[in-house]
Every structure is written in structure tokens, then in C-alpha cells.
Design a protein around this motif. Sequence first.
Motif, PDB file in Angstrom:
ATOM      1  N   VAL A 174       0.822  -1.211   0.000  1.00  0.00           N
ATOM      2  CA  VAL A 174       0.000   0.000   0.000  1.00  0.00           C
ATOM      3  C   VAL A 174       0.856   1.261   0.000  1.00  0.00           C
ATOM      4  CG1 VAL A 174      -1.703   1.317   1.310  1.00  0.00           C
ATOM      5  CG2 VAL A 174      -1.937  -1.166   1.115  1.00  0.00           C
ATOM      6  N   THR A 175       1.843   1.317   0.880  1.00  0.00           N
ATOM      7  CA  THR A 175       2.644   2.530   1.021  1.00  0.00           C
ATOM      8  C   THR A 175       3.775   2.597   0.011  1.00  0.00           C
ATOM      9  OG1 THR A 175       2.157   2.497   3.402  1.00  0.00           O
ATOM     10  CG2 THR A 175       3.927   3.963   2.663  1.00  0.00           C
ATOM     11  N   LEU A 176       4.465   1.474  -0.186  1.00  0.00           N
ATOM     12  CA  LEU A 176       5.655   1.466  -1.039  1.00  0.00           C
ATOM     13  C   LEU A 176       5.379   1.010  -2.460  1.00  0.00           C
ATOM     14  CD1 LEU A 176       8.180  -0.132   1.495  1.00  0.00           C
ATOM     15  CD2 LEU A 176       7.408   2.245   1.323  1.00  0.00           C
ATOM     16  N   SER A 177       4.188   0.467  -2.702  1.00  0.00           N
ATOM     17  CA  SER A 177       3.820  -0.058  -4.030  1.00  0.00           C
ATOM     18  C   SER A 177       4.779  -1.156  -4.481  1.00  0.00           C
ATOM     19  CB  SER A 177       3.784   1.063  -5.078  1.00  0.00           C
ATOM     20  OG  SER A 177       3.047   0.670  -6.210  1.00  0.00           O
ATOM     21  N   GLY A 178       5.226  -1.972  -3.547  1.00  0.00           N
ATOM     22  CA  GLY A 178       6.227  -2.990  -3.848  1.00  0.00           C
ATOM     23  C   GLY A 178       5.687  -4.130  -4.698  1.00  0.00           C
ATOM     24  N   ASN A 179       6.236  -4.288  -5.903  1.00  0.00           N
ATOM     25  CA  ASN A 179       5.860  -5.426  -6.735  1.00  0.00           C
ATOM     26  C   ASN A 179       6.282  -6.738  -6.089  1.00  0.00           C
ATOM     27  OD1 ASN A 179       4.713  -3.914  -8.891  1.00  0.00           O
ATOM     28  ND2 ASN A 179       6.761  -3.423  -9.643  1.00  0.00           N
ATOM     29  N   ASP A 180       7.444  -6.712  -5.426  1.00  0.00           N
ATOM     30  CA  ASP A 180       7.915  -7.916  -4.742  1.00  0.00           C
ATOM     31  C   ASP A 180       6.995  -8.298  -3.597  1.00  0.00           C
ATOM     32  OD1 ASP A 180       8.619  -5.628  -3.332  1.00  0.00           O
ATOM     33  OD2 ASP A 180      10.687  -6.259  -2.907  1.00  0.00           O
ATOM     34  N   ALA A 181       6.524  -7.309  -2.836  1.00  0.00           N
ATOM     35  CA  ALA A 181       5.638  -7.581  -1.709  1.00  0.00           C
ATOM     36  C   ALA A 181       4.336  -8.224  -2.171  1.00  0.00           C
ATOM     37  CB  ALA A 181       5.347  -6.286  -0.950  1.00  0.00           C
ATOM     38  N   CYS A 182       3.812  -7.767  -3.312  1.00  0.00           N
ATOM     39  CA  CYS A 182       2.575  -8.345  -3.850  1.00  0.00           C
ATOM     40  C   CYS A 182       2.733  -9.835  -4.139  1.00  0.00           C
ATOM     41  CB  CYS A 182       2.184  -7.624  -5.137  1.00  0.00           C
ATOM     42  SG  CYS A 182       1.142  -6.197  -4.905  1.00  0.00           S
ATOM     43  N   VAL A 183       3.806 -10.173  -4.815  1.00  0.00           N
ATOM     44  CA  VAL A 183       3.984 -11.566  -5.225  1.00  0.00           C
ATOM     45  C   VAL A 183       4.252 -12.462  -4.016  1.00  0.00           C
ATOM     46  CG1 VAL A 183       5.319 -13.137  -6.666  1.00  0.00           C
ATOM     47  CG2 VAL A 183       4.771 -10.853  -7.509  1.00  0.00           C
ATOM     48  N   VAL A 184       5.029 -11.982  -3.058  1.00  0.00           N
ATOM     49  CA  VAL A 184       5.282 -12.770  -1.849  1.00  0.00           C
ATOM     50  C   VAL A 184       3.983 -13.007  -1.093  1.00  0.00           C
ATOM     51  CG1 VAL A 184       6.413 -12.765   0.409  1.00  0.00           C
ATOM     52  CG2 VAL A 184       7.686 -12.058  -1.621  1.00  0.00           C
ATOM     53  N   LEU A 185       3.150 -11.979  -0.973  1.00  0.00           N
ATOM     54  CA  LEU A 185       1.865 -12.145  -0.288  1.00  0.00           C
ATOM     55  C   LEU A 185       0.966 -13.103  -1.067  1.00  0.00           C
ATOM     56  CD1 LEU A 185       0.061 -11.153   2.093  1.00  0.00           C
ATOM     57  CD2 LEU A 185      -0.877  -9.460   0.507  1.00  0.00           C
ATOM     58  N   ALA A 186       0.911 -12.944  -2.371  1.00  0.00           N
ATOM     59  CA  ALA A 186       0.067 -13.816  -3.191  1.00  0.00           C
ATOM     60  C   ALA A 186       0.487 -15.275  -3.071  1.00  0.00           C
ATOM     61  CB  ALA A 186       0.135 -13.365  -4.655  1.00  0.00           C
ATOM     62  N   GLU A 187       1.800 -15.520  -3.160  1.00  0.00           N
ATOM     63  CA  GLU A 187       2.293 -16.901  -3.046  1.00  0.00           C
ATOM     64  C   GLU A 187       2.057 -17.451  -1.652  1.00  0.00           C
ATOM     65  OE1 GLU A 187       5.937 -16.706  -6.338  1.00  0.00           O
ATOM     66  OE2 GLU A 187       6.380 -16.432  -4.192  1.00  0.00           O
ATOM     67  N   GLY A 188       2.203 -16.618  -0.634  1.00  0.00           N
ATOM     68  CA  GLY A 188       1.980 -17.076   0.733  1.00  0.00           C
ATOM     69  C   GLY A 188       0.537 -17.454   0.987  1.00  0.00           C
ATOM     70  N   ILE A 189      -0.385 -16.715   0.403  1.00  0.00           N
ATOM     71  CA  ILE A 189      -1.808 -16.972   0.618  1.00  0.00           C
ATOM     72  C   ILE A 189      -2.301 -18.160  -0.202  1.00  0.00           C
ATOM     73  CG2 ILE A 189      -4.128 -16.047   0.185  1.00  0.00           C
ATOM     74  CD1 ILE A 189      -3.038 -13.289   0.982  1.00  0.00           C
ATOM     75  N   ALA A 190      -1.939 -18.193  -1.478  1.00  0.00           N
ATOM     76  CA  ALA A 190      -2.552 -19.166  -2.391  1.00  0.00           C
ATOM     77  C   ALA A 190      -1.592 -20.202  -2.954  1.00  0.00           C
ATOM     78  CB  ALA A 190      -3.227 -18.424  -3.553  1.00  0.00           C
ATOM     79  N   GLY A 191      -0.307 -20.118  -2.640  1.00  0.00           N
ATOM     80  CA  GLY A 191       0.660 -21.086  -3.145  1.00  0.00           C
ATOM     81  C   GLY A 191       1.384 -20.589  -4.373  1.00  0.00           C
ATOM     82  N   THR A 192       0.658 -20.019  -5.313  1.00  0.00           N
ATOM     83  CA  THR A 192       1.251 -19.439  -6.520  1.00  0.00           C
ATOM     84  C   THR A 192       0.542 -18.122  -6.822  1.00  0.00           C
ATOM     85  OG1 THR A 192      -0.265 -20.483  -8.085  1.00  0.00           O
ATOM     86  CG2 THR A 192       1.725 -21.732  -7.465  1.00  0.00           C
ATOM     87  N   GLU A 193       1.201 -17.270  -7.580  1.00  0.00           N
ATOM     88  CA  GLU A 193       0.557 -16.017  -7.963  1.00  0.00           C
ATOM     89  C   GLU A 193      -0.646 -16.296  -8.856  1.00  0.00           C
ATOM     90  OE1 GLU A 193       1.698 -11.589  -9.711  1.00  0.00           O
ATOM     91  OE2 GLU A 193       2.942 -13.314 -10.264  1.00  0.00           O
ATOM     92  N   GLU A 194      -0.536 -17.299  -9.721  1.00  0.00           N
ATOM     93  CA  GLU A 194      -1.641 -17.638 -10.611  1.00  0.00           C
ATOM     94  C   GLU A 194      -2.886 -18.038  -9.810  1.00  0.00           C
ATOM     95  OE1 GLU A 194       2.070 -17.714 -12.685  1.00  0.00           O
ATOM     96  OE2 GLU A 194       1.427 -18.802 -10.885  1.00  0.00           O
ATOM     97  N   ALA A 195      -2.690 -18.840  -8.763  1.00  0.00           N
ATOM     98  CA  ALA A 195      -3.824 -19.246  -7.926  1.00  0.00           C
ATOM     99  C   ALA A 195      -4.419 -18.038  -7.209  1.00  0.00           C
ATOM    100  CB  ALA A 195      -3.376 -20.303  -6.915  1.00  0.00           C
ATOM    101  N   PHE A 196      -3.569 -17.096  -6.821  1.00  0.00           N
ATOM    102  CA  PHE A 196      -4.074 -15.908  -6.138  1.00  0.00           C
ATOM    103  C   PHE A 196      -4.893 -15.037  -7.089  1.00  0.00           C
ATOM    104  CE2 PHE A 196      -3.873 -11.562  -4.509  1.00  0.00           C
ATOM    105  CZ  PHE A 196      -4.277 -11.768  -3.191  1.00  0.00           C
ATOM    106  N   THR A 197      -4.476 -14.937  -8.342  1.00  0.00           N
ATOM    107  CA  THR A 197      -5.265 -14.135  -9.283  1.00  0.00           C
ATOM    108  C   THR A 197      -6.644 -14.744  -9.504  1.00  0.00           C
ATOM    109  OG1 THR A 197      -4.310 -15.238 -11.228  1.00  0.00           O
ATOM    110  CG2 THR A 197      -3.241 -13.200 -10.459  1.00  0.00           C
ATOM    111  N   ASP A 198      -6.778 -16.048  -9.298  1.00  0.00           N
ATOM    112  CA  ASP A 198      -8.111 -16.654  -9.348  1.00  0.00           C
ATOM    113  C   ASP A 198      -8.992 -16.067  -8.247  1.00  0.00           C
ATOM    114  OD1 ASP A 198      -7.437 -18.247 -11.501  1.00  0.00           O
ATOM    115  OD2 ASP A 198      -7.004 -20.026 -10.280  1.00  0.00           O
TER     116      ASP A 198
END
Length: 387
Positions: free
Chosen positions: A118-142
Motif C-alpha cells: 500500500v505505502t511502497l507499491s512494492g511489486n515484490d511484496a505483492c507476489v510474496v503475499l500472493a504466493e503465501g496466501i494461495a501457493g502461486t501467484e496464478e492461484a491468487f489471481t483466481d
Amino acid sequence: MKKILAAALLLSVSATPLAASAPSYDSTAPVAFMKDLSSGAVLYDKDADRRIPPASMAKMMTTHVAFLLIQRGELSLDQKFTVRPETWEKWHGPKAGSTMFLSPGEEVSVENLLHGIVTLSGNDACVVLAEGIAGTEEAFTDLMNKEAKRLGLSNSHFGTSNGWPDEGRTYVTARDLAKLAEATILETPDLYKRFYSTRSFTWGKTMGGQAIAQDNRNPILGKVAGADGLKTGHTAEAGFGFTGSAIQDGRRLVMVVAGLDSAGNRIKESVRFMDWGFRAWRAQPLFKRGAIVETAEVQLGSATTVPLVAPRDLAVTLPRTASGNVRAKVVYNGPIKAPIAKGQQIAQLIVATDDTGPQVMPLVAGEAVAEAGFFGRLWNGLKSFFG
């Protein structure tokens, strides 16, 4: 069936009618949209349904999904995810755009990742969070697209968690971005306040060991009174965009601008646009919180009617100089079947003016209505038959 009460409400705004046209505005952005969430009034629409690349404004959906999971107890702020070396390799350095400056193998809490997004607009932070929640970024985009469908974002699709260019698979509209912002503000208000108005955040270290502090890129924080969100975006393809919100005197506005040609022009237009929304328009009170607006028929309940009350102070949005009458009607799917919980939204107040589209406001049950037993249903049926 959908029932519209036959008795429309005539709400006097002023004793002396005066014609007034909608305030004019010419946005410098190719795409622009503004909505008053307090009344539902659309104040400005410039190509708001054109499909556009969101750039980092896509991170609003990543954040929204995480907020919902936290609210449901399926994710906790102190839960930690590990930065995979492969993720770090892809999302660090100048080629990776905005970054939180994560390190490979680092364990980072959900709370810090959200600040990084939110504050830093980190592209890396997005992908790490997505993978942590759903296993893969692709699964998170679902999950992102499932939520987009729930919210009715009919012209949006997400192919990445961070809005990185993906050959057009990720697209949104200004209207959909405003809907997404509205959902975050209304559905997860505490988390919205906790994260979106943070002015700066420190994470990572330079090669010399100095802590890296980065400011929030939000162009209206500190420049518009009551500004508290949301997210900027920029790529060569998308230009400079911003989805923002501010609240003043009980009026909350959401605005979107997209396709601007520089960060400086994004700041100027965002501030000017939001100032116009507050200065050129005003709120005219209609009903105080708890006021009974109408009654609705109830089917198979312990009572045959239920009062429809205002869940908050309700007001119509009008041009600053306007006066006259506005027209209103109460709409609900009726008769409403019991049981009904007190405070449950069961109807809408729809207000029409000459200068905006329909302004739609919620009405809730003023009392609980239990489901009637056999004899209660029989008695109500007889009353209805002979009534």
C-alpha cells in the motif's frame, strides 16, 4: 416481484425553487470518474467504461482480497511468509519497478507486506503475499477475479497480483476501480484506515547498511483535507493514474484519473479534481439516522409490516447553488419474507435530481420480525384476505 411504493416521496430542498445546472469540469486526464459514496451520486464521468491497464492500481484488489481474508479469520496480520529466492530474483533491481527491498529467504509478516504494497507499491511484496496466501501467484489471481465477479466489476480482469504489464490480460475501467475502492472502504473500514493513510514506511537496507525509508506516493495525502487513500499506478503503457478518496463533513468522495503524462500532472489534477468535488457540490440532509422513511410488507412473519429506517444520516448531493425539489422512491423486493433481523438492509431509497443520475441509499429494518408459527401465518392470511 420487485415492488416500488406507489407513494413517491417529495423532498423539499428549498422553499424558493431555483434552476441550477450541474457544475462544469474539464479533467486533464483522458479518463476520469468521481462518485459521492455518501449519496451514490456520480459527479463526473469521462470515458469511465474504457478498458485500461491499471498498473499498480491493481494492487488495490490484492490488498482487498487480503483484507477480506483477515476479516474472516483466514489470515492474520502477524502470520509470516518467506521470500522465495526465485521470487526475489524476478522482483528486485531496476528491472522490477517499485520494490519493498525484500531479501531472499527473509520472513515477513502479512502486516509488513501490506505496508509494502500500500505505502511502497512494492511489486515484490505483492507476489510474496500472493504466493503465501494461495501457493502461486496464478492461484491468487483466481481469488482476485472471483472477488471482482462478486463486486460486479464486469469490465475488469486480473492476470497478475501487482499490475505488471502482461500483454493485456490485466485490464480495468475507472468505474470498476471506484467500485473496488468503495468495497474496501465500506467492507473493511478498520483495515482501510490502518493501512491506506500511512505516510511513509521503512524496510530493507542500502549496501551501506542504511535503513530505506520511502514515502507514500498518494498525491492528495496532506494536500486535500480528509484524504486517506488509495493507490497510484504508472507504467509506460498505462501512463500515470490514481484512485483516491477523501472525507469532509460527512461526505466521502472516490475519484479515479488515468492516462496522465507525468507524475507532476497527476498530483495537480488529483488535487484539483478532488477539491472540485467538495467545493462545487454540497450535501442536502434528507433523513437522520434511525428515522423511519417508509414501511414494507412482510410475508410469513410475526408482523405484517416492518419499518424501513435510515442506517446513517442520509443526504442528497446537489450542485452548490441548487435549490428546489428532489424526487424519491423506496424500492424493495416484496413482500419481504420473514425472518428479518433488525438492521438488515431490505430496501433502497432512490433519489432523482436534474443534475445527477439516481442516488441510491440503503434502508434497513427498524425492527426484527420473527417467522410466524402455523397459527400466526393462518391469522395473517385471514387478515390479508379480508383486508
